[in-house]
Design a protein around this motif. Structure first.
Motif, PDB file in Angstrom:
ATOM      1  N   UNK A   1       0.932  -1.179   0.130  1.00  0.00           N
ATOM      2  CA  UNK A   1      -0.018   0.016  -0.137  1.00  0.00           C
ATOM      3  C   UNK A   1       1.038   1.182  -0.278  1.00  0.00           C
ATOM      4  N   UNK A   2       1.984   1.357   0.605  1.00  0.00           N
ATOM      5  CA  UNK A   2       2.621   2.492   0.740  1.00  0.00           C
ATOM      6  C   UNK A   2       3.665   2.700  -0.262  1.00  0.00           C
ATOM      7  N   UNK A   3       3.938   1.845  -1.100  1.00  0.00           N
ATOM      8  CA  UNK A   3       4.816   1.847  -2.204  1.00  0.00           C
ATOM      9  C   UNK A   3       4.112   1.786  -3.556  1.00  0.00           C
ATOM     10  N   UNK A   4       3.182   2.280  -3.704  1.00  0.00           N
ATOM     11  CA  UNK A   4       2.446   2.386  -4.985  1.00  0.00           C
ATOM     12  C   UNK A   4       3.206   3.004  -6.074  1.00  0.00           C
ATOM     13  N   UNK A   5       3.016   2.602  -7.339  1.00  0.00           N
ATOM     14  CA  UNK A   5       3.693   3.365  -8.506  1.00  0.00           C
ATOM     15  C   UNK A   5       2.816   4.614  -8.497  1.00  0.00           C
ATOM     16  N   UNK A   9      -2.685   5.661 -11.077  1.00  0.00           N
ATOM     17  CA  UNK A   9      -3.845   6.290 -10.555  1.00  0.00           C
ATOM     18  C   UNK A   9      -4.995   6.145 -11.575  1.00  0.00           C
ATOM     19  N   UNK A  10      -5.014   5.301 -12.356  1.00  0.00           N
ATOM     20  CA  UNK A  10      -6.102   5.204 -13.385  1.00  0.00           C
ATOM     21  C   UNK A  10      -7.207   4.323 -12.507  1.00  0.00           C
ATOM     22  N   UNK A  11      -6.983   3.593 -11.672  1.00  0.00           N
ATOM     23  CA  UNK A  11      -7.875   2.569 -10.811  1.00  0.00           C
ATOM     24  C   UNK A  11      -8.879   3.679  -9.892  1.00  0.00           C
ATOM     25  N   UNK A  12     -10.222   3.534 -10.106  1.00  0.00           N
ATOM     26  CA  UNK A  12     -10.956   4.297  -9.121  1.00  0.00           C
ATOM     27  C   UNK A  12     -10.573   3.944  -7.715  1.00  0.00           C
ATOM     28  N   UNK A  13     -10.059   3.160  -7.234  1.00  0.00           N
ATOM     29  CA  UNK A  13      -9.703   2.797  -5.689  1.00  0.00           C
ATOM     30  C   UNK A  13      -8.629   3.746  -5.458  1.00  0.00           C
ATOM     31  N   UNK A  15      -7.230   6.321  -7.212  1.00  0.00           N
ATOM     32  CA  UNK A  15      -7.687   7.892  -7.170  1.00  0.00           C
ATOM     33  C   UNK A  15      -8.776   8.209  -6.113  1.00  0.00           C
ATOM     34  N   UNK A  16      -9.626   7.257  -5.489  1.00  0.00           N
ATOM     35  CA  UNK A  16     -10.249   7.665  -4.650  1.00  0.00           C
ATOM     36  C   UNK A  16      -9.317   7.702  -2.844  1.00  0.00           C
ATOM     37  N   UNK A  17      -8.799   6.838  -3.112  1.00  0.00           N
ATOM     38  CA  UNK A  17      -7.566   6.829  -1.922  1.00  0.00           C
ATOM     39  C   UNK A  17      -6.772   7.975  -1.935  1.00  0.00           C
ATOM     40  N   UNK A  18      -6.156   8.423  -3.176  1.00  0.00           N
ATOM     41  CA  UNK A  18      -5.292   9.672  -2.946  1.00  0.00           C
ATOM     42  C   UNK A  18      -5.812  11.057  -2.713  1.00  0.00           C
ATOM     43  N   UNK A  19      -6.940  11.079  -3.480  1.00  0.00           N
ATOM     44  CA  UNK A  19      -8.092  12.304  -3.158  1.00  0.00           C
ATOM     45  C   UNK A  19      -8.700  12.296  -1.702  1.00  0.00           C
ATOM     46  N   UNK A  20      -9.184  11.171  -1.409  1.00  0.00           N
ATOM     47  CA  UNK A  20      -9.734  11.266   0.029  1.00  0.00           C
ATOM     48  C   UNK A  20      -8.809  11.501   1.275  1.00  0.00           C
ATOM     49  N   UNK A  21      -7.509  10.739   1.039  1.00  0.00           N
ATOM     50  CA  UNK A  21      -6.401  11.107   1.922  1.00  0.00           C
ATOM     51  C   UNK A  21      -6.184  12.480   2.177  1.00  0.00           C
TER      52      UNK A  21
END
Length: 161
Positions: A1-5, A9-13, A15-21
């Motif tokens: 989870x902490x070392x994502x590429x 960001x093309x997945x909805x999950x 994208x939601x994680x980044x903007x929600x965080x």
């Protein structure tokens, strides 16, 4: 989870994680300003963090989409543009009242919200967590420490100090 590429960001999950965080931590960082009655409160900080994350995600997505053999877009230009824009916004909340400069902490807080948004938008979750920890510590623990320091009367100070 902490070392994502950062470009994944093309997945909805994701994208939601980044903007929600970014949004949630912006709310958290703005809580101190809201409690102390400053104009730039939780909504302002959440919106700054969210918009910074959106611009960063958009820059990464565009870089991935437009990259070709002869063209390599630079998503770091988004960080540079955000820095200029946030500097302008932060400067707008600072003003001088008599001999005192007011809202410096609020301006710095807005910078932190933007930085968290940029890091969240880039998928740098470790940076987001550590930066948030330090930001909250500076807003809360340092405020408690400042209360222990002796007060000085700013109106009697020499202006050359």
């Amino acid at each position: 989870m902490f070392d994502h590429d950062p470009l994944a960001v093309f997945s909805w999950t994701e994208l939601t994680l980044r903007l929600g965080t970014a949004s949630l931590i912006g709310l958290l960082i703005g809580l101190d300003r809201e409690i102390t009655g400053h104009e730039a409160g939780i909504r302002t900080h959440a919106l700054v963090a969210l918009s910074s994350a959106m611009i960063m995600v958009s820059a990464l997505m565009l870089a991935a989409q437009l990259r070709g053999e002869d063209y390599a877009p630079d998503p770091l230009r988004a960080v540079q543009g955000l820095s200029q824009a946030i500097g302008f916004i932060a400067a707008g909340v600072i003003f001088v009242r008599g001999a005192n400069v007011v809202n410096m902490t609020t301006a710095a807080n807005i910078w932190v919200a933007a930085a968290i948004g940029i890091a969240a938008g880039a998928g740098q979750y470790r940076l987001v967590l550590v930066g948030t920890g330090f930001g909250i510590a500076l807003l809360t623990l340092v405020k408690l420490f400042e209360r222990l320091l002796p007060r000085r009367d700013k109106s009697k100070q020499n202006p050359d100090d």
